[in-house]
Design an enzyme around this catalytic site. Structure first.
Site, PDB file in Angstrom:
ATOM      1  N   VAL A   1      58.068  72.967  13.887  1.00  0.00           N
ATOM      2  CA  VAL A   1      59.165  72.067  13.379  1.00  0.00           C
ATOM      3  C   VAL A   1      60.399  72.328  14.412  1.00  0.00           C
ATOM      4  CG1 VAL A   1      60.674  71.699  11.531  1.00  0.00           C
ATOM      5  CG2 VAL A   1      58.483  72.370  10.937  1.00  0.00           C
TER       6      VAL A   1
ATOM      7  N   HIS B   1      62.821  83.111  11.610  1.00  0.00           N
ATOM      8  CA  HIS B   1      61.928  83.509  10.368  1.00  0.00           C
ATOM      9  C   HIS B   1      62.550  84.855  10.249  1.00  0.00           C
ATOM     10  CE1 HIS B   1      58.437  80.640  11.062  1.00  0.00           C
ATOM     11  NE2 HIS B   1      58.887  80.506  12.092  1.00  0.00           N
TER      12      HIS B   1
ATOM     13  N   HIS C   1      64.951  77.736  13.941  1.00  0.00           N
ATOM     14  CA  HIS C   1      64.718  78.284  12.658  1.00  0.00           C
ATOM     15  C   HIS C   1      64.599  79.900  12.900  1.00  0.00           C
ATOM     16  CE1 HIS C   1      61.123  76.021  13.298  1.00  0.00           C
ATOM     17  NE2 HIS C   1      60.423  77.345  12.993  1.00  0.00           N
TER      18      HIS C   1
ATOM     19  N   ASN D   1      60.506  81.092  17.105  1.00  0.00           N
ATOM     20  CA  ASN D   1      59.496  80.509  18.250  1.00  0.00           C
ATOM     21  C   ASN D   1      60.326  79.469  19.033  1.00  0.00           C
ATOM     22  OD1 ASN D   1      57.467  82.340  17.131  1.00  0.00           O
ATOM     23  ND2 ASN D   1      57.169  80.934  15.635  1.00  0.00           N
TER      24      ASN D   1
ATOM     25  N   ARG E   1      63.009  79.359   1.494  1.00  0.00           N
ATOM     26  CA  ARG E   1      61.937  80.137   1.472  1.00  0.00           C
ATOM     27  C   ARG E   1      60.761  79.230   2.370  1.00  0.00           C
ATOM     28  NH1 ARG E   1      62.528  84.944  -0.864  1.00  0.00           N
ATOM     29  NH2 ARG E   1      64.070  84.825  -2.780  1.00  0.00           N
ATOM     30  N   ASP E   2      59.992  79.875   3.094  1.00  0.00           N
ATOM     31  CA  ASP E   2      59.089  79.362   3.951  1.00  0.00           C
ATOM     32  C   ASP E   2      57.810  78.728   3.066  1.00  0.00           C
ATOM     33  OD1 ASP E   2      57.940  79.458   7.210  1.00  0.00           O
ATOM     34  OD2 ASP E   2      56.611  78.926   5.608  1.00  0.00           O
ATOM     35  N   ILE E   3      57.330  77.458   3.271  1.00  0.00           N
ATOM     36  CA  ILE E   3      56.293  76.984   2.526  1.00  0.00           C
ATOM     37  C   ILE E   3      54.977  77.667   2.299  1.00  0.00           C
ATOM     38  CG2 ILE E   3      55.513  75.287   4.240  1.00  0.00           C
ATOM     39  CD1 ILE E   3      55.841  73.290   1.632  1.00  0.00           C
TER      40      ILE E   3
HETATM   41  P1  DGP Z   1      57.309  77.370  13.431  1.00  0.00           P
HETATM   42  O1  DGP Z   1      55.915  77.471  13.403  1.00  0.00           O
HETATM   43  O2  DGP Z   1      57.922  78.831  13.998  1.00  0.00           O
HETATM   44  O3  DGP Z   1      57.981  76.093  13.606  1.00  0.00           O
HETATM   45  O4  DGP Z   1      57.702  77.515  11.689  1.00  0.00           O
HETATM   46  C1  DGP Z   1      57.657  76.368  10.822  1.00  0.00           C
HETATM   47  C2  DGP Z   1      57.861  76.963   9.372  1.00  0.00           C
HETATM   48  O5  DGP Z   1      58.080  75.746   8.713  1.00  0.00           O
HETATM   49  C3  DGP Z   1      56.237  77.211   9.277  1.00  0.00           C
HETATM   50  O6  DGP Z   1      56.386  78.910   8.647  1.00  0.00           O
HETATM   51  C4  DGP Z   1      55.937  76.515   7.872  1.00  0.00           C
HETATM   52  C5  DGP Z   1      57.284  76.190   7.529  1.00  0.00           C
HETATM   53  N1  DGP Z   1      57.387  74.878   6.757  1.00  0.00           N
HETATM   54  C6  DGP Z   1      56.887  73.628   7.328  1.00  0.00           C
HETATM   55  N2  DGP Z   1      57.181  72.639   6.389  1.00  0.00           N
HETATM   56  C7  DGP Z   1      57.702  73.077   5.532  1.00  0.00           C
HETATM   57  C8  DGP Z   1      58.445  72.478   4.395  1.00  0.00           C
HETATM   58  O7  DGP Z   1      58.356  71.325   4.075  1.00  0.00           O
HETATM   59  N3  DGP Z   1      59.191  73.249   3.485  1.00  0.00           N
HETATM   60  C9  DGP Z   1      59.368  74.481   3.767  1.00  0.00           C
HETATM   61  N4  DGP Z   1      60.017  75.457   2.904  1.00  0.00           N
HETATM   62  N5  DGP Z   1      58.858  75.259   4.907  1.00  0.00           N
HETATM   63  C10 DGP Z   1      57.960  74.338   5.618  1.00  0.00           C
END
Ligand code: DGP
Length: 116
Positions: free
Chosen positions: A98, A104, A102, A89, A31-33
């Protein structure tokens, strides 16, 4: 395969905790943070690939497995029929923050188009 400076490689290695929802030989999802929808899951390959631009011909099965994961997750989350988005992205200009690819997987609310 793993990159010492990569946040998502650290999640794969268990160094950073995450709410895992799916695992296969080639993909992991959590799950996204900072969720942008009731369901917001990130599907990543176990192999470190920084951006879409870095995908190689040999990675095609891995990339396909990310979509198989998205399909399975959408089914489990109960969003498959209503609809969901699976989006990746590429680079800063498109919002990538990041640098480990990934997908989404977003759903559980109406999603407008085009995204901002
Ligand atoms: P993007 O901006 O497309 O690179 O998406 C990166 C996503 O990663 C963003 O929606 C937030 C998520 N994210 C960043 N750090 C962490 C983390 O430590 N844990 C989790 N679960 N998600 C994270």
């Amino acid at each position: 395969m793993s990159n010492d400076n990569c946040l998502f490689c650290k999640i794969l290695d268990g160094e950073i905790p995450a709410d895992l929802v799916y695992e296969s030989d080639t993909a992991v999802a959590f799950r996204d943070i900072n969720p942008q929808a009731p369901t917001h899951v990130l599907v990543i390959p176990r192999k470190h690939i920084a951006t879409i631009n870095d995908i190689e011909a040999d990675d095609e099965a891995i990339i396909g497995s990310l979509y198989s994961a998205a399909r399975e997750i959408a089914s489990r989350e109960g969003i498959a029929k209503a609809g969901y988005r699976a989006v990746m992205n590429c680079n800063e200009g498109a919002g990538q923050s990041v640098f480990h690819i990934h997908l989404h997987v977003l759903g559980g609310r109406p999603l407008s188009w085009p995204p901002g």
